[in-house]
Enzyme design. Structure first.
Site, PDB file in Angstrom:
ATOM      1  CG  ASN A  36     -27.380  -8.893 -27.245  1.00  0.00           C
ATOM      2  OD1 ASN A  36     -27.347  -9.993 -26.704  1.00  0.00           O
ATOM      3  ND2 ASN A  36     -27.358  -7.764 -26.553  1.00  0.00           N
ATOM      4  CG  MET A  44     -31.767   2.203 -28.388  1.00  0.00           C
ATOM      5  SD  MET A  44     -32.009   1.213 -26.911  1.00  0.00           S
ATOM      6  CE  MET A  44     -32.199   2.509 -25.699  1.00  0.00           C
ATOM      7  NE  ARG A  45     -38.107   4.496 -34.870  1.00  0.00           N
ATOM      8  CZ  ARG A  45     -38.439   5.786 -34.921  1.00  0.00           C
ATOM      9  NH1 ARG A  45     -37.563   6.700 -34.575  1.00  0.00           N
ATOM     10  NH2 ARG A  45     -39.640   6.165 -35.309  1.00  0.00           N
ATOM     11  CG  LEU A  46     -41.308   4.525 -27.722  1.00  0.00           C
ATOM     12  CD1 LEU A  46     -42.136   5.749 -27.323  1.00  0.00           C
ATOM     13  CD2 LEU A  46     -41.320   3.489 -26.618  1.00  0.00           C
ATOM     14  CB  ILE A  47     -42.616  -0.845 -32.249  1.00  0.00           C
ATOM     15  CG1 ILE A  47     -43.049  -1.665 -31.041  1.00  0.00           C
ATOM     16  CG2 ILE A  47     -41.141  -0.990 -32.518  1.00  0.00           C
ATOM     17  CD1 ILE A  47     -43.244  -3.106 -31.382  1.00  0.00           C
ATOM     18  CG  ASN A  53     -36.698  -6.044 -26.369  1.00  0.00           C
ATOM     19  OD1 ASN A  53     -35.756  -5.599 -27.034  1.00  0.00           O
ATOM     20  ND2 ASN A  53     -37.055  -5.534 -25.202  1.00  0.00           N
ATOM     21  CG  HIS A 109     -35.168  -4.893 -20.535  1.00  0.00           C
ATOM     22  ND1 HIS A 109     -35.097  -3.596 -21.028  1.00  0.00           N
ATOM     23  CD2 HIS A 109     -35.254  -4.782 -19.191  1.00  0.00           C
ATOM     24  CE1 HIS A 109     -35.140  -2.752 -20.009  1.00  0.00           C
ATOM     25  NE2 HIS A 109     -35.240  -3.437 -18.882  1.00  0.00           N
TER      26      HIS A 109
END
Ligand code: GRF
Length: 207
Positions: free
Chosen positions: A18, A94-97, A111, A113
């Site tokens: 992307n 791929m991280r939680l923010i 984002n 998805h």
């Protein structure tokens, strides 16, 4: 980097197709902006390589070097701010923010998805679609809020789920649409055509 151009920051954890679609669209003049920085939480991410090949500043920020997610995100925000980033794209990030990044970029993080949200949030969206026998899936581009794969939806494209599909074949069919849709959404944002009211995104002109 040009001082006057709209500046995007891209966060990516993996192969970066992307990111590549964004780079190609900028080079083709389809997106009238520049990428100020690419940041990854994985030092070997192919996305960093792609950025460097195009002379885009690329940083890996190692989560292990920070005591917690807030400290990590604070460091990421510092880099984005230093590069004068106006819009952040999570392209396979791929991280939680946490709050520091949301507060620094309110409704300014997008984002992508690989499902039609709110169906199949989280990991392995294509696997989830196959497991429940969905006949249609697709991709969703949305503004990021505090919940995973949840914020106001900007645009979606559907693809059929075919008999005999594997996770790989469905992933590839969706990815083709991701690469088409993401640059168009980014350009709409750059042109100031997107506005958000609550959970709804309004667009002045078609995406
Ligand atoms: C894409 O499927 C995207 O929807 C999801 O992660 C994947 C990233 O792929 N969030 P790539 O790294 O851009 O190739």
């Amino acid at each position: 980097m040009s001082e006057s151009k709209f500046t995007i920051g891209v966060l990516a954890s993996g192969r970066g197709t992307n990111l590549q679609a964004i780079i190609n669209s900028i080079e083709a003049g389809i997106i009238t902006a520049q990428i100020g920085v690419v940041i990854s939480d994985k030092k070997d991410a192919k996305a960093l390589e792609r950025a460097r090949e195009h002379h885009i500043p690329a940083f890996s920020v190692d989560p292990k070097a920070y005591p917690d997610r807030v400290a990590y995100d604070t460091a990421v925000v510092r880099i984005l701010t230093e590069q004068k980033v106006e819009l952040v794209i999570f392209a396979g990030y791929m991280r939680l923010i946490t709050n520091p990044i949301l507060e620094a970029f309110p409704n300014k993080i997008i984002n992508i998805h690989p499902s039609l949200l709110p169906a199949f949030p989280g990991l392995h969206a294509q696997r989830q679609a196959l497991a429940c026998g969905a006949k249609i899936s697709g991709c969703t581009i949305h503004f990021v809020d505090a919940e995973v794969d949840h914020g106001p939806i900007i645009s979606q494209v559907s693809v059929p789920v075919l008999e005999g599909d594997t996770e790989e074949s469905l992933t590839n069919r969706i990815l083709i649409e991701e690469h088409r849709l993401l640059p168009r959404v980014i350009q709409s944002y750059v042109e100031g055509k997107l506005s958000v009211e609550g959970r709804k995104v309004f667009q002045n002109g078609a995406i």
